[in-house]
Design a protein around this motif. Structure first.
Motif, PDB file in Angstrom:
ATOM      1  N   LEU A 161       9.792  -5.198  -5.890  1.00  0.00           N
ATOM      2  CA  LEU A 161      10.977  -6.237  -5.257  1.00  0.00           C
ATOM      3  C   LEU A 161      10.726  -5.949  -3.418  1.00  0.00           C
ATOM      4  CD1 LEU A 161      14.486  -5.436  -6.898  1.00  0.00           C
ATOM      5  CD2 LEU A 161      13.277  -7.718  -6.915  1.00  0.00           C
ATOM      6  N   TRP A 162      10.623  -4.845  -3.252  1.00  0.00           N
ATOM      7  CA  TRP A 162      10.434  -4.854  -1.551  1.00  0.00           C
ATOM      8  C   TRP A 162       9.078  -5.466  -1.226  1.00  0.00           C
ATOM      9  CZ3 TRP A 162      11.177   1.166  -1.755  1.00  0.00           C
ATOM     10  CH2 TRP A 162      12.512   1.674  -2.044  1.00  0.00           C
ATOM     11  N   VAL A 184       0.770  -1.275  -0.204  1.00  0.00           N
ATOM     12  CA  VAL A 184      -0.155   0.040  -0.045  1.00  0.00           C
ATOM     13  C   VAL A 184       0.841   1.375  -0.122  1.00  0.00           C
ATOM     14  CG1 VAL A 184      -1.778   1.130   1.305  1.00  0.00           C
ATOM     15  CG2 VAL A 184      -1.579  -1.353   1.429  1.00  0.00           C
ATOM     16  N   ALA A 185       1.913   1.294   1.005  1.00  0.00           N
ATOM     17  CA  ALA A 185       2.836   2.438   1.070  1.00  0.00           C
ATOM     18  C   ALA A 185       3.439   2.495  -0.205  1.00  0.00           C
ATOM     19  CB  ALA A 185       3.741   2.348   2.187  1.00  0.00           C
ATOM     20  N   GLY A 186       3.769   1.453  -0.975  1.00  0.00           N
ATOM     21  CA  GLY A 186       4.758   1.423  -2.024  1.00  0.00           C
ATOM     22  C   GLY A 186       3.902   2.080  -3.210  1.00  0.00           C
ATOM     23  N   VAL A 187       2.806   1.708  -3.296  1.00  0.00           N
ATOM     24  CA  VAL A 187       1.776   2.057  -4.479  1.00  0.00           C
ATOM     25  C   VAL A 187       1.404   3.567  -4.118  1.00  0.00           C
ATOM     26  CG1 VAL A 187      -0.594   2.178  -5.188  1.00  0.00           C
ATOM     27  CG2 VAL A 187       0.851  -0.146  -5.159  1.00  0.00           C
ATOM     28  N   ALA A 188       1.228   3.966  -3.014  1.00  0.00           N
ATOM     29  CA  ALA A 188       1.158   5.456  -2.658  1.00  0.00           C
ATOM     30  C   ALA A 188       2.377   6.242  -3.220  1.00  0.00           C
ATOM     31  CB  ALA A 188       0.867   5.724  -1.065  1.00  0.00           C
ATOM     32  N   MET A 189       3.558   5.782  -2.711  1.00  0.00           N
ATOM     33  CA  MET A 189       4.761   6.588  -3.246  1.00  0.00           C
ATOM     34  C   MET A 189       4.747   6.576  -4.721  1.00  0.00           C
ATOM     35  SD  MET A 189       7.425   7.566  -1.345  1.00  0.00           S
ATOM     36  CE  MET A 189       7.955   8.926  -2.229  1.00  0.00           C
ATOM     37  N   LEU A 190       4.401   5.638  -5.289  1.00  0.00           N
ATOM     38  CA  LEU A 190       4.670   5.749  -7.013  1.00  0.00           C
ATOM     39  C   LEU A 190       3.527   6.716  -7.758  1.00  0.00           C
ATOM     40  CD1 LEU A 190       4.970   1.938  -7.938  1.00  0.00           C
ATOM     41  CD2 LEU A 190       6.742   3.508  -7.732  1.00  0.00           C
ATOM     42  N   VAL A 191       2.410   6.821  -6.733  1.00  0.00           N
ATOM     43  CA  VAL A 191       1.419   7.675  -7.289  1.00  0.00           C
ATOM     44  C   VAL A 191       1.859   9.184  -7.002  1.00  0.00           C
ATOM     45  CG1 VAL A 191      -0.994   8.583  -6.701  1.00  0.00           C
ATOM     46  CG2 VAL A 191      -0.575   6.259  -6.994  1.00  0.00           C
ATOM     47  N   VAL A 192       2.224   9.377  -5.902  1.00  0.00           N
ATOM     48  CA  VAL A 192       3.031  10.743  -5.245  1.00  0.00           C
ATOM     49  C   VAL A 192       3.910  10.996  -6.395  1.00  0.00           C
ATOM     50  CG1 VAL A 192       4.302  12.259  -3.575  1.00  0.00           C
ATOM     51  CG2 VAL A 192       2.111  10.649  -3.186  1.00  0.00           C
ATOM     52  N   LEU A 193       4.756  10.180  -6.775  1.00  0.00           N
ATOM     53  CA  LEU A 193       5.969  10.383  -7.704  1.00  0.00           C
ATOM     54  C   LEU A 193       5.522  10.474  -9.016  1.00  0.00           C
ATOM     55  CD1 LEU A 193       8.604   7.791  -6.633  1.00  0.00           C
ATOM     56  CD2 LEU A 193       8.932  10.043  -6.166  1.00  0.00           C
ATOM     57  N   GLY A 194       4.696   9.746  -9.512  1.00  0.00           N
ATOM     58  CA  GLY A 194       3.913   9.764 -10.815  1.00  0.00           C
ATOM     59  C   GLY A 194       3.380  11.036 -11.187  1.00  0.00           C
ATOM     60  N   ARG A 246      12.444   2.054 -12.743  1.00  0.00           N
ATOM     61  CA  ARG A 246      13.327   1.619 -11.548  1.00  0.00           C
ATOM     62  C   ARG A 246      12.404   1.928 -10.373  1.00  0.00           C
ATOM     63  NH1 ARG A 246      17.359   5.067 -13.360  1.00  0.00           N
ATOM     64  NH2 ARG A 246      17.067   6.571 -11.870  1.00  0.00           N
ATOM     65  N   ALA A 247      11.558   3.064 -10.499  1.00  0.00           N
ATOM     66  CA  ALA A 247      10.700   3.103  -9.192  1.00  0.00           C
ATOM     67  C   ALA A 247       9.966   1.979  -8.812  1.00  0.00           C
ATOM     68  CB  ALA A 247       9.949   4.443  -8.923  1.00  0.00           C
ATOM     69  N   VAL A 248       9.157   1.656  -9.966  1.00  0.00           N
ATOM     70  CA  VAL A 248       8.346   0.493 -10.017  1.00  0.00           C
ATOM     71  C   VAL A 248       9.204  -0.728  -9.396  1.00  0.00           C
ATOM     72  CG1 VAL A 248       6.788  -0.962 -11.406  1.00  0.00           C
ATOM     73  CG2 VAL A 248       6.709   1.576 -11.696  1.00  0.00           C
TER      74      VAL A 248
END
Lengths: 179, 400
Positions: free
Chosen positions: B148-149, B97-107, B141-143
């Motif tokens: 991976l994590w 969940v945190a990872g997807v949120a991060m990707l959205v914010v970066l995106g 890379r971000a994805v």
């Protein structure tokens, strides 16, 4: 401490822990306990006060950090002003690494030497081992026979409950070392 | 309550009323924060985005820190922590969940990272950086990092939970191997991710200590979260009452003390090398942050992250006291936010620090969201890894 002590030998660490706790609760004075390895919870069973060594360590560390900061300040910006790489005199960041090292060094040495001094340990000291087996597979509890009211028979009986292998009396030498 | 009760009945719910009240407070914090932030987009999109970056990175690093704690203790053969391992596991389980949120914010902001359209400065000497920060490569890379994590940490947690059902002791051995793999992957990817997401906010600036600096802050905050959750979950008849004891708290206190010093050590090492060599392209970062109004905030950050934890946690009784440990952990968590604030805001918003309704809203949203996610994640599994071979060792653990 009187000059007579009672030595109780145990085979198991649990017996030593339980006996130590019971002896202390009954109001007898525990001189020391000897074990082949560090037994967790023994310091609580013996009713030892928290170690004061931590304060020695902290004070030595503070002396190290403050003393070194003062020395660096004095030597580079008071006694003989040094210009290093165009940095202002008395630049705190350049003083920090040495002050940190001095804190670690003094805290470490201070603790070790304070421990040696308090334990009266020095090079060449003859080891005084009451029973060689405490370095192998026996646990020893030393109880002080504080006064004439010390009922050796009763204590002996109490120790038997914790499976003491042997209970014997010893006379201590002047200075507190065990014979 | 005895340990046995909580082992035979791990799902024993604690005061239901307490939990309901706690969840409703957290939900209100999250929703109120999110609504205010959504309105904020209209007024100050840049500030809202900076807040979102700080908040999601905060949440993500807590989750990653939980996974790191689990992996480190598996690999080092630790047994002391098993009784409360479900807390760091719950943190690790929040990773997707945190990872997807991060990707959205970066995106949403990718096109506005400084390097995306036009370079400032002499790109010729930075040909590798230009290549490295190619938008598509950067996004892939971000994805990859997040996947991976999530994958490795999820695998670790899923197997640990499976052990509750099967009682298969060999799962522990297998998890040691997965942990070793996770640690190797983590060390490389997190270092790169912190450079990609945080350091690249100022693309012409660089520090080779950035990765380890971010690691230090991450593990320190993760330990503080473990302490806070452990203390909450053992109070008022909580599921870890009688399980998470003062011995565990004491050791977590030692780790928090150690990693607070580590954070300070790394922070200063990075600062001193840049200060000493005094090269313009390196000093730009610290000139903004140590001169002018950011200066006192950086000092405050150091007080929160090192001075207070160091002096308060030095005495042994402090590390065994619930009250003191809770307060210090909260101070460290505030310090973590300030640390990230100082990393991000001067880069995105410039030389004048801002703190107002949008920052307050993002903090409220972060507390609410993190709390809800972590407590729900913890409730998803048995509160104790009941068949872990090290559990008895952990329950009878003594430290000094």
């Amino acid at each position: 401490m009187s000059d007579r002590v009672l030595l109780a030998t145990f085979e198991h660490e649990d017996d030593l822990l339980a006996a130590t706790d019971a002896v202390r609760r009954s109001g007898f004075k525990i001189v020391d306990a000897f074990t082949p390895y560090a037994v967790h919870g023994l310091e609580r069973a013996m009713g030892l006060r928290p170690s004061r060594l931590t304060w020695v360590c902290f004070l030595c560390g503070m002396i190290g950090v403050l003393g070194m900061l003062w020395f660096e300040h004095w030597s580079t910006s008071i006694d003989w002003k040094l210009d290093v790489g165009g940095k202002p005199w008395n630049s705190l960041p350049s003083d920090v690494p040495v002050a940190f090292e001095a804190a670690v060094l003094l805290a470490g040495f201070g603790s070790v030497f304070a421990l040696l001094a308090v334990s009266r340990l020095f090079p060449g000291k003859q080891p005084q081992i009451i029973n060689p087996r405490v370095t192998d597979d026996r646990f020893l509890l030393v109880i002080d026979e504080a006064d004439a009211g010390f009922d050796t028979a009763a204590v002996r009986k109490m120790l038997q409950e914790f499976h003491a292998l042997a209970v014997e009396e010893k006379i201590t030498l002047p200075g507190g070392d065990l014979q | 309550m005895s340990t046995e009760d909580s082992l035979t009945n791990p799902q024993r719910s604690f005061e239901a009323a307490n939990v309901t009240r706690r969840n409703s407070v957290l939900r209100r914090l999250a929703v109120a924060g999110a609504v205010v932030l959504a309105c904020g987009i209209a007024f100050s999109a840049e500030r809202v985005w900076s807040n979102l970056l700080v908040g999601t990175f905060y949440l993500l690093t807590i989750a990653l820190g939980g996974a790191l704690f689990v992996a480190l203790t598996y690999v080092s053969g630790g047994g002391w922590h098993v009784a409360f391992r479900r807390i760091p596991e719950a943190m690790a389980a929040v990773l997707p969940v945190a990872g997807v949120a991060m990707l959205v914010v970066l995106g949403v902001r990718m096109s506005r990272y400084g390097w995306h359209h036009d370079w400032h400065g002499d790109v010729g000497t930075f040909w590798f950086k230009e290549l490295w920060l190619t938008p598509s490569f950067w996004a892939v890379r971000a994805v990859a990092y997040v996947s991976l994590w999530s994958l490795l940490a999820g695998w670790l947690v899923a197997r640990s939970r499976k052990q509750d059902r099967t009682g298969d002791a060999s799962i522990t051995g297998g998890n040691v191997r997965i942990s070793a793999l996770f640690l190797a992957v983590y060390a490389v990817t997190f270092s790169l991710a912190s450079a990609d997401w945080m350091m690249a906010l100022e693309p012409m600036w660089f520090s080779t200590m950035w990765g380890v600096y971010n690691f230090a802050g991450m593990i320190q905050a993760a330990l503080a979260v473990v302490i806070v959750l452990g203390l909450i979950l053992r109070s008022n008849g909580g599921p870890l009452q009688g399980v998470f004891n003062d011995e565990h708290l004491h050791d977590l206190g030692k780790l928090l003390l150690g990693f607070s010093c580590f954070w300070m050590y790394i922070w200063f090492s990075q600062y001193m090398l840049i200060w000493y060599s005094n090269i313009p392209e390196e000093t730009s970062y610290f000139i903004t942050r140590t001169h002018g109004p950011w200066g006192p905030i950086v000092v405050g950050c150091i007080v929160l992250n090192w001075v207070i934890p160091f002096f308060v946690l030095l005495p042994k009784p402090a590390k065994r006291s619930s009250g003191i440990m809770m307060k210090v952990a909260i101070v460290v968590l505030i310090g973590r936010w300030v640390d990230l604030y100082v990393m991000v805001f001067p880069s995105t918003l410039g030389e004048n620090p801002v703190f107002g309704i949008w920052e307050a809203a993002s903090i409220s949203c972060l507390i609410g969201t993190a709390g809800l996610l972590l407590f729900r994640s913890f409730a998803n599994a048995g509160s104790v890894p009941r068949h872990d071979p090290f559990l008895p060792e952990s329950l009878h653990y003594h430290t000094c």
